[in-house]
Design a protein around this motif. Sequence first.
Motif, PDB file in Angstrom:
ATOM      1  N   HIS A 100       9.278 -27.661 -31.758  1.00 12.77           N
ATOM      2  CA  HIS A 100      10.182 -26.590 -32.769  1.00 12.77           C
ATOM      3  C   HIS A 100       9.581 -25.084 -32.740  1.00 12.77           C
ATOM      4  O   HIS A 100       8.374 -24.887 -32.595  1.00 12.77           O
ATOM      5  CB  HIS A 100      10.036 -26.946 -34.159  1.00 12.77           C
ATOM      6  N   SER A 101      10.472 -24.294 -32.788  1.00 13.69           N
ATOM      7  CA  SER A 101       9.994 -22.734 -32.407  1.00 13.69           C
ATOM      8  C   SER A 101       9.209 -22.345 -33.959  1.00 13.69           C
ATOM      9  O   SER A 101       8.634 -21.111 -33.794  1.00 13.69           O
ATOM     10  CB  SER A 101      11.241 -21.800 -32.449  1.00 13.69           C
ATOM     11  N   SER A 102       9.031 -23.110 -34.789  1.00 12.89           N
ATOM     12  CA  SER A 102       8.375 -22.820 -36.003  1.00 12.89           C
ATOM     13  C   SER A 102       6.735 -22.930 -35.863  1.00 12.89           C
ATOM     14  O   SER A 102       5.906 -21.915 -36.590  1.00 12.89           O
ATOM     15  CB  SER A 102       8.770 -23.525 -37.366  1.00 12.89           C
ATOM     16  N   PRO A 159       5.303 -22.861 -32.431  1.00 13.81           N
ATOM     17  CA  PRO A 159       5.146 -22.640 -30.886  1.00 13.81           C
ATOM     18  C   PRO A 159       3.651 -22.510 -30.375  1.00 13.81           C
ATOM     19  O   PRO A 159       2.785 -22.085 -30.884  1.00 13.81           O
ATOM     20  CB  PRO A 159       5.822 -21.266 -30.497  1.00 13.81           C
ATOM     21  N   SER A 184       4.417 -20.956 -23.770  1.00 16.60           N
ATOM     22  CA  SER A 184       5.600 -21.725 -23.581  1.00 16.60           C
ATOM     23  C   SER A 184       5.843 -21.978 -22.232  1.00 16.60           C
ATOM     24  O   SER A 184       5.643 -21.319 -21.435  1.00 16.60           O
ATOM     25  CB  SER A 184       6.917 -21.275 -24.347  1.00 16.60           C
ATOM     26  N   SER A 241      16.076 -24.130 -22.910  1.00 15.96           N
ATOM     27  CA  SER A 241      16.551 -24.499 -24.154  1.00 15.96           C
ATOM     28  C   SER A 241      18.242 -24.249 -24.487  1.00 15.96           C
ATOM     29  O   SER A 241      18.482 -23.290 -24.015  1.00 15.96           O
ATOM     30  CB  SER A 241      15.702 -24.196 -24.910  1.00 15.96           C
ATOM     31  N   GLY A 298      19.004 -24.450 -27.574  1.00 15.23           N
ATOM     32  CA  GLY A 298      18.975 -24.144 -29.037  1.00 15.23           C
ATOM     33  C   GLY A 298      18.141 -22.850 -29.425  1.00 15.23           C
ATOM     34  O   GLY A 298      17.124 -22.774 -28.654  1.00 15.23           O
ATOM     35  N   THR A 299      18.714 -22.055 -30.287  1.00 19.71           N
ATOM     36  CA  THR A 299      17.741 -20.858 -30.691  1.00 19.71           C
ATOM     37  C   THR A 299      16.472 -21.203 -31.322  1.00 19.71           C
ATOM     38  O   THR A 299      15.612 -20.351 -31.100  1.00 19.71           O
ATOM     39  CB  THR A 299      18.589 -19.952 -31.673  1.00 19.71           C
ATOM     40  N   ASN A 300      16.157 -22.372 -31.630  1.00 26.71           N
ATOM     41  CA  ASN A 300      15.154 -22.753 -32.376  1.00 26.71           C
ATOM     42  C   ASN A 300      14.127 -24.012 -31.649  1.00 26.71           C
ATOM     43  O   ASN A 300      13.429 -24.566 -32.475  1.00 26.71           O
ATOM     44  CB  ASN A 300      15.333 -23.174 -33.831  1.00 26.71           C
ATOM     45  N   VAL A 301      14.786 -24.202 -30.235  1.00 31.23           N
ATOM     46  CA  VAL A 301      14.176 -25.144 -29.770  1.00 31.23           C
ATOM     47  C   VAL A 301      13.446 -24.822 -28.352  1.00 31.23           C
ATOM     48  O   VAL A 301      13.852 -24.100 -27.807  1.00 31.23           O
ATOM     49  CB  VAL A 301      15.163 -26.469 -29.348  1.00 31.23           C
TER      50      VAL A 301
END
Length: 486
Positions: free
Chosen positions: A256-258, A260, A264, A344, A346-349
Motif C-alpha cells: 500500500h502506498s501509505s 512505501p 520501490s 501498478s 492503482g494510484t495507491n498501489v
Amino acid sequence: MYPFKKNVIDSSSSDFTIPRNDSAIFRLSGGIKIPTVSTGELGEFDYANFDAFKDYLKQTYPLIFERTENYLVNGYGLVFILKGSNPTLEPILFLSHMDVVPSGNAQVKNSDEHIFRPDDIPMSSVEEIAKEWDYGPFSGAVANGRIYGRGALDMKGMLFSLLESMTNLIKEDFIPQRDIYLAFGFDEEVGGRRGAVKIAENFKQKGLRFDAVYDEGGVILEKGSVPGVNSDVALIGCAEKGFLSAKIKVRGLGGHSSTPPLESAIGKAAVIMQRLEENQMKPTITPLIQNFFDDIGDAMSFPSKLAIANRWLLKPLLFSQLTKNNSTNALIRTTTALTMMKGSDGTNVLSPEVEFVVNFRLLPGNTIEDVKEHIDKATRGFDVEIEEIDNTREASAISPNDSKAYKMIETGIKNIYPNVLTVPYLTLGGTDAYKYQIVSNNIYRFIPLKINNSEQQSIHSTNEYISIENYMKMIYYFEYIMRNYN
C-alpha cells in the motif's frame, strides 16, 4: 512510351518532366484501395485482402503474368522473372512489399465521396480511417497532383512502378542480357519472416546469386533538408542498422502506498532507465559514414568541410556536434530508445514488479552481444529479468559503393535529377533487403522519391501520398535500370 535517354544527360541540364500517364495512375490508385494491412501476429492478418490484391494484379498487369516466369512463395509472396539472353550472367533483383501499416482511427477532413472499395472488400476494413487525412487512407484519391492513401510511399508506389516498368519492356519485346527478378513480400511491416525470408531461402535453394538487389530505404531529400548542405541529396542505403528490443522486469517490494519502502520497484526501474539514457553506447565513425562525409563535404560550408577533412584531429568536437542532432546521432552510434512501461494499475498501489521496454538500433560494428553486455551493466545491482522481444537481428553487411550495381543507381538518378548530390548512407529503419544477404553482396536501399520533410513524416503517419511527378519519375528510373544494366 517514355522519351528514353540512352546516356547520362549533361550535369548542367535541369530536371526534366515526364509525361503524365493516367492509366498508370489509375492502376496504382486501385491498388491502394485494397487494405492489405499487416499488424500483430501473422495469424491475425485479413488474408482475404491479400487474395484480392493478388487478383487485382493479375487483372491489371496481364502481360506480366503471361510473359514472365512467375510463382508464389509461402502462399502470398510473389516472384516474377523476365528471362535474359545470357544465362551465365548473374540476375538482378528488385524488391517491394504488398503490406501496409494500419491507418489509425478518426475522421477524414474532406467528403467521404472519395472513399472507394472493390466490391469484395469488407466495408469494415475500409472504414478504419485515420485522423487528419485529407482523403480516406484507402481511397486512392487522385487530387492536387497527388495520389493519396496508405502505401502510396511505403511501398505500393514502388511495387506498381516496378510492374509498370517491366510491362513497358515487355510491350517492346525487349530482352535483357541478365534475368530480371521482381520479388514482393507480404509481411515486411511485421518482420518479413513469412514473406521475404521464405523468398530469399527459395532463391538460395535454387542456387541463385544476384549481381544487384534493390529495395526501399534512402530517398532524395530536397535542398535544405540536410543542415549545412546546399543541394538536393540522394541517400543510397548501403547498409541498415540492427535491432534489439528488451523487456526489462524490475522487482521490488509491493504493498500500500501509505507505507512505501525506501526504494520501490518503479524507483529502481527509473534508475536503470536513467543509466541507459545517460550512458549510451559509444559513437564511432564507421567506414560507410566516413564515405558519406567524404562525398557530402563538397556541398557544405568551408568550416564544415574543414571539420570533416580533419575529423580525426577534431574528433571530440565533431562527436559533440553530431550527437546533439537526433538524425546525425543515429548515424554514428547504436541508439537507445525507451518505448514502453507498465507498473501498478492503482494510484495507491505499489507494484512488486515494473517492466519497461528499451529498443536499440545497432550500428554496423556493434553486435547483439555488445548490446546485451551493455544492458547487463545498466541493470547491475538490481533484481531483474530480461527478455528479448520482436525481431532481434544483427546490423547488416555493408555493400560497396564502387560496384556496378551502385554506379547504376547514380546513373539512373542523374538521368532524372542531374544536379543532385549522391552519397552512400546508413539506412536507419529495417527493410526486407537484409534477408537477401544470403544471395547477394550488392544490396542497396533507395527509391528515387524527391521529398521534403513533411512528406517524409507522412510515412506510417497521416495523409500519406505520392506526387504524380514522383510516381512518373520512379517508373522511368526503374525502367532505365532494367534496360541499361548491361
